[in-house]
Scaffold this motif. Structure first.
Motif, short mmCIF file in Angstrom:
data_model
loop_
_atom_site.label_atom_id
_atom_site.label_comp_id
_atom_site.label_asym_id
_atom_site.label_seq_id
_atom_site.Cartn_x
_atom_site.Cartn_y
_atom_site.Cartn_z
N ASP A 295 -10.16 -1.00 -0.04
CA ASP A 295 -8.94 -0.34 0.13
C ASP A 295 -7.42 -1.32 -0.08
N LEU B 88 -7.57 -1.81 -3.98
CA LEU B 88 -7.26 -0.61 -4.53
C LEU B 88 -5.78 -0.21 -4.45
N ALA B 89 -4.85 -1.10 -3.31
CA ALA B 89 -3.75 -0.84 -2.99
C ALA B 89 -2.64 -1.36 -4.00
N PHE B 90 -3.39 -2.31 -4.90
CA PHE B 90 -2.74 -2.88 -6.02
C PHE B 90 -3.05 -2.09 -7.56
#
Lengths: 318, 335
Positions: free
Chosen positions: A155, A158-160
């Motif tokens: 996560d 994936l936050a970038f």
């Protein structure tokens, strides 16, 4: 255990009924789809160029310099069409795609650049695929805190936005082609981790896994022999689809000066260098490396879409 | 509903924490001593030591993190190494440029992409459908930097239709209110400035728009196709509603959910695409600044910008989740 012999079924008219084969079914579906044919052809062209150009053209980037040919326009057939070559008889083929600021043949450099881009794409996808699927399979199979830990980690990545993370990583570690490939790979790990985790979850409670466990097979044996082989199809589809992204992102890093360093040929870097020539109308410095990237990405995207449709009709967009 | 919103916020906290740790650690991924790398090999030992002190590199790692995050929470993003300007000031100066460009691109992409997707779905397999889906495929396959250069060459250099450097022609005076030049020029009633700003927006906007446009059109089409197969659409048609009413009221509303999701997700792509687009068009926003900072080895700026964009991305995804509540009664019921 002995392999069951295929049973031949004979129809009333004497013809033998073909045993149903998943592979043949997939191949037939692929052949019917026009995007698979076009995409496959493009990928084949890219593969041929990428393999044979470095094999047959001994290119020394460090010595390639010819200031007399600086920004020479394309000759050969393209020169004839563009009007740089007066007639067919006077046609030479020294610079089919023209030359750049150092008088280097863009034709040769695009060929070598494509092979660099393809290798970068393949390697970064391979890294992402292997690390991601290990994380995903283990998370999905064991569940519990292992899964929570693995997935929260994914996560965070994936936050970038992926290109941004790749840029940040390469910036600090130092710009090079290798670091660029690794950075692009890292940003793609979560895609494979999530995919293989969902596959592992759906497989871990099937009867054949239960049967394997009851015969005393260890967890890692089960993952290797049962869970992994049954998760391969979606992973392969995803790898093909990610090839396009990986090629774009490594080229983007090159464009920003964070990938392959000069004077070695790389498509993104060639495009960045073409900016200076554009204002003077020297289109060939930009157009050919650009087309090469589009060709590669389009090929992998088409082939990936078609593979997805053929392997898993449920995922089809319509 | 408030409880659901709160829960989503709390669920996002570990991710935000993880993001901040990763961004913080970036500086420590630098091989060798960060202070030496930033100042260059020829810097004096004193200066290196001073920078090390300023960045707190002499302290233990957890302590460094706490100090760093504490400063950020108070709005202190540090100072640039060259020029010693507060990073937050510079972000305030440059952020409007990026916002204006991204909003322009996202608005265009939505206004074109959603109708194209609807028409493609309704007229499935028609010429319109084939052409637009082929266009969408090519759209996602052209890298931003290739498209940008092609547009600069053909529309900028050859045809001279649009400017391709910066946000506004040099010499036009405009008072800064919002920082969005199109808005500011309208507020000032300066028609010339407005036109000029719009012209400057066009090429970078179109460059940045292409991928979101393609993605939005594709998703809208497939969402519509799925909805159009539902029984309630057949019922709506059977009771004699006009096709327009069936499409606009019965189908579109139900197809909106994935479309909204994907529009929200584009925001992150726009912000990272802005690094390339702004670099190509010398657009003085956050993305161009990030690029300049990479070249200038201003790692704290790289850190600050990366953190900011990642946080915006996380919040945008959160916002999309919350938006569901208002769009879809099914989600509302579940919450």
């Amino acid at each position: 255990m002995s392999q069951a012999a295929p049973v031949a079924i004979t129809r009333a008219n004497g013809s033998e009924l073909q045993a149903y084969s998943v592979g043949r079914d997939i191949a037939r579906r692929l052949w019917r789809s026009s995007s698979a044919r076009v995409g496959g052809t493009l990928v084949a062209i890219v593969l041929v160029i990428s393999i044979f150009v470095p094999l047959f053209d001994d290119y020394n980037a460090l010595r390639d310099r010819n200031l007399r040919a600086r920004y020479a326009p394309p000759d050969c057939i393209i020169g004839l069409i563009a009007g740089n070559v007066p007639s067919f008889d006077q046609m030479t083929c020294e610079y089919p795609f023209g030359a750049d600021i150092n008088g280097r043949s863009i034709f040769r450099r695009v060929g070598h650049g494509m092979s660099v881009s393809l290798a970068a794409g393949v390697i970064s996808v391979a890294i992402a695929l292997s690390i991601g699927s290990v994380i995903g399979l283990i998370s999905g199979y064991f569940g519990g805190w292992i899964e929570s830990l693995g997935m929260r980690l994914m996560d965070v990545i994936l936050a970038f936005p992926s290109l941004l993370l790749a840029i940040a990583l390469v910036t600090v570690v130092g710009p090079s082609l290798t670091n660029g490939m690794i950075a692009v790979a890292i940003t793609q790990i979560p895609v494979y981790a999530r995919l293989s985790r969902s596959m592992a979850i759906s497989i871990r409670n099937t009867e054949y896994v239960l049967a394997a466990r009851s015969t005393g097979a260890g967890s890692f044996t089960i993952i290797r022999q049962h869970v992994l082989p049954n998760s391969l199809a979606p992973l392969i589809v995803q790898s093909t689809l990610s090839m396009g992204t990986a090629v774009i992102e490594t080229a983007a890093l090159g464009f920003l000066g964070l990938g392959q360093q000069p004077p070695f040929p790389e498509l993104g870097k060639m495009l960045a260098d073409s900016q200076a020539a554009l204002a003077s109308g020297l289109w060939w410095v930009m157009v050919f490396p650009g087309l090469a990237i589009i060709l590669m990405v389009l090929g992998f995207n088409l082939l990936g879409d078609a593979l997805r449709d053929a392997l898993d009709p449920r995922l089809r967009g319509n | 509903m408030a409880k659901y919103i709160l829960r989503r916020f709390i669920e996002a906290l570990p991710v935000i924490f993880g993001v901040s740790v990763l961004v913080f650690l970036l500086l420590h991924f630098i091989p060798g001593d960060p202070a030496t790398v930033m100042l260059g090999e020829r810097a004096s030992e004193e200066n290196v030591q001073a920078l090390r002190e300023r960045l707190g590199l002499n302290r233990p790692l957890p302590e460094q993190y706490v100090i760093w995050i504490g400063n950020i929470l108070q709005g202190d993003l540090g100072r640039t190494i060259k020029g010693n300007i507060p990073v937050s000031d510079e972000i305030r100066n440059r952020f409007p440029a990026t916002v204006e460009l991204s909003l322009f691109a996202l608005t265009l992409a939505t206004l074109i992409g959603v109708p194209v997707g609807i028409v493609s779905a309704v007229r499935r397999s028609s010429v319109i459908d084939t052409v637009s889906m082929l266009g969408a495929l090519i759209g996602v396959s052209i890298p931003v930097f290739v498209l940008g250069l092609l547009l600069i060459f053909f529309l900028g250099v050859e045809l001279r239709l649009f400017p391709f450097v910066g946000r506004m022609t040099f010499g036009i005076q405009l008072e800064r209110v919002t920082g969005l030049l199109t808005v500011d020029s309208l507020l000032a009633g300066n028609w010339t400035a407005f036109q000029d700003a719009l012209k400057h927006l066009f090429l970078p906007g179109v460059t940045l728009m292409t991928i979101p446009l393609a993605v939005i059109a594709r998703i809208t089409r497939s969402a519509m196709l799925e909805v159009l197969n539902q029984d309630y659409i057949r019922t709506a048609r059977a009771k004699g509603l006009s096709e327009r009413r069936v499409i606009n009221f019965h189908a579109l509303r139900n197809a909106l959910l994935p479309v909204v999701t994907i529009i929200g997700l584009q925001l992150g792509r726009l912000l990272s695409g802005a690094v390339l687009t702004e670099t190509i068009y010398s657009w003085p926003g956050i993305g161009k600044w990030l690029f300049d900072s990479i070249i200038g080895r201003e790692y704290p700026i790289v850190q600050a910008v990366t953190l900011m964009i990642a946080l915006i991305y996380v919040l945008a995804n959160l916002l999309v989740d919350i938006l569901y509540l208002f769009i879809d009664p099914r989600v509302r019921a579940a919450a």
